[in-house]
Write an enzyme that holds these catalytic residues in place. Structure first.
Site, PDB file in Angstrom:
ATOM      1  N   ALA A 138       0.804  -1.240   0.000  1.00  0.00           N
ATOM      2  CA  ALA A 138       0.000   0.000   0.000  1.00  0.00           C
ATOM      3  C   ALA A 138       0.835   1.286   0.000  1.00  0.00           C
ATOM      4  O   ALA A 138       0.266   2.372   0.038  1.00  0.00           O
ATOM      5  CB  ALA A 138      -1.014   0.046   1.142  1.00  0.00           C
ATOM      6  N   ALA A 139       2.157   1.175  -0.083  1.00  0.00           N
ATOM      7  CA  ALA A 139       2.961   2.404  -0.159  1.00  0.00           C
ATOM      8  C   ALA A 139       2.634   3.162  -1.456  1.00  0.00           C
ATOM      9  O   ALA A 139       2.473   4.389  -1.452  1.00  0.00           O
ATOM     10  CB  ALA A 139       4.448   2.076  -0.089  1.00  0.00           C
ATOM     11  N   GLY A 140       2.507   2.421  -2.556  1.00  0.00           N
ATOM     12  CA  GLY A 140       2.151   3.055  -3.836  1.00  0.00           C
ATOM     13  C   GLY A 140       0.761   3.682  -3.770  1.00  0.00           C
ATOM     14  O   GLY A 140       0.533   4.785  -4.282  1.00  0.00           O
ATOM     15  N   ASP A 141      -0.168   2.987  -3.131  1.00  0.00           N
ATOM     16  CA  ASP A 141      -1.539   3.522  -3.000  1.00  0.00           C
ATOM     17  C   ASP A 141      -1.532   4.786  -2.142  1.00  0.00           C
ATOM     18  O   ASP A 141      -2.271   5.742  -2.416  1.00  0.00           O
ATOM     19  CB  ASP A 141      -2.454   2.478  -2.346  1.00  0.00           C
ATOM     20  CG  ASP A 141      -2.560   1.215  -3.182  1.00  0.00           C
ATOM     21  OD1 ASP A 141      -2.437   1.304  -4.416  1.00  0.00           O
ATOM     22  OD2 ASP A 141      -2.757   0.138  -2.596  1.00  0.00           O
TER      23      ASP A 141
HETATM   24  O1  RIB Z   1      -1.510  -2.096  -3.551  1.00  0.00           O
HETATM   25  C1  RIB Z   1      -1.644  -2.950  -2.443  1.00  0.00           C
HETATM   26  C2  RIB Z   1      -2.924  -3.704  -2.537  1.00  0.00           C
HETATM   27  O2  RIB Z   1      -2.862  -4.542  -3.675  1.00  0.00           O
HETATM   28  C3  RIB Z   1      -3.188  -4.646  -1.385  1.00  0.00           C
HETATM   29  O3  RIB Z   1      -3.877  -4.042  -0.315  1.00  0.00           O
HETATM   30  C4  RIB Z   1      -3.951  -5.785  -2.032  1.00  0.00           C
HETATM   31  O4  RIB Z   1      -5.297  -5.843  -1.670  1.00  0.00           O
HETATM   32  C5  RIB Z   1      -3.798  -5.583  -3.543  1.00  0.00           C
HETATM   33  O5  RIB Z   1      -4.943  -5.128  -4.101  1.00  0.00           O
END
Ligand code: RIB
Length: 313
Positions: free
Chosen positions: A252-255
């Site tokens: 989730a760092a990219g998110d």
């Molecule tokens: O980008 C990270 C996410 O990728 C995770 O939370 C997982 O659910 C996948 O969708």
């Protein structure tokens, strides 16, 4: 300050995470250090990041009828995201099987579940219920590609700025690139889209040029510890370094980067300053376990930046 309305249509997953020293090789069986469950999904994570950085979010997604649905909704609500536009589908919620090694690197296998049922007809039934027109839309590739293409056209008709994170990389019709205002990709997605190997600032610079030529307005290519590269159609370009951290779990760092960047850009900051803020948020997400639980809020990010600036003096 919740001052900009961002529409996010995307995935919600329960992440089933296991921690190992090294990832197993093909054919190998290894023991892990335990398992934990974390609310995730690229769409939901990006929504949490944008909300914690100050955006007003409308989130459209889908959950299943399994026992994960409650935890997935509770997590979103805890971060200020309403469940009013989340559809309930018969069957499994989205699942992500994640293996994290001792360097904080991960491999992710997703089982799309309810996310795969978010077809254009389902989404359009919810779009009409949004009370205030969003200023921008953000999409990823964990829902059907035909839904994203439908939404890019919808957003163009409604005058919304379009942000697209085509992750995981999938084939998309080239003509849709011109409907994307800001394309946000990592090295492997940039390589997939351009057919050129992208693994450092130089190759990312070249790839960003070819994506701009293909019709995108602004491109950001994130390179992990090598920072990120930005280019716009009107000639602005930068390479912004990453903040040095010792990662525990980069999930989730990219998110986190994406939600944070968009919020700061919609608030009127320059792309350069929005990337600096987003880089700090992403660095912070790497030093905590899990997906949504690892995402910092605006106050925490600002304190981190101030501390880094003091250390640099
Ligand atoms: O980008 C990270 C996410 O990728 C995770 O939370 C997982 O659910 C996948 O969708």
């Amino acid at each position: 300050m919740k001052n900009h309305h961002l529409l996010i249509v995307g995935s919600i997953n329960m992440d089933i995470v296991t921690y190992v020293k090294n990832h197993p090789q093909i054919g190998e069986t290894i023991k892990s250090q335990g398992v934990s469950y974390h609310p995730g999904g690229k769409g939901a994570n990006q929504a949490v990041s944008a909300s914690l950085s100050g955006s007003k979010i409308t989130f459209i997604g889908a959950i299943g009828s399994d026992h994960f649905q409650v935890a997935l909704i509770n997590s979103l609500e805890q971060y200020g995201i309403s469940a009013d536009h989340i559809l309930k589908m018969e069957g499994s919620s989205g699942l992500a099987f994640i293996i994290v090694n001792e360097k904080g690197e991960n491999t992710i296998t997703i089982c799309e579940g309810a996310n795969g049922k978010l077809i254009p007809e389902e989404v359009s039934s919810v779009l009409g219920k949004i009370e205030e027109e969003p200023k921008a839309i953000l999409l990823q590739n964990e829902i059907p590609i035909k839904t994203n293409m439908y939404l890019l056209e919808y957003a163009r008709l409604h005058g919304m700025k379009t942000y697209y994170n085509p992750a995981p990389a999938t084939k998309m019709p080239r003509e849709y690139l011109s409907l994307i205002d800001v394309l946000m990709v990592n090295e492997s997605e940039a390589s997939h889209l351009t057919g050129q190997k992208v693994d450092d600032a130089g190759s990312a610079g070249l790839a960003s040029k070819s994506l701009i030529r293909a019709g995108v307005n602004e491109v950001i290519i994130t390179l992990g510890e090598k920072g990120s590269v930005y280019r716009s159609a009107d000639g602005e370009k930068y390479h912004i370094p990453a903040y040095p951290v010792q990662p525990l779990d980069s999930t989730a760092a990219g998110d986190t980067f994406i939600g944070a960047f968009i919020t700061k850009q919609l608030q009127g900051n320059s792309a350069e300053s929005a990337i600096k803020y987003a880089s700090a948020a992403a660095a912070m997400a790497c030093v905590k376990y899990g997906a949504q639980e690892s995402i910092p809020n605006e106050t925490e990010v600002e304190a981190f930046i101030a501390n880094q600036n003091r250390l640099a003096e």
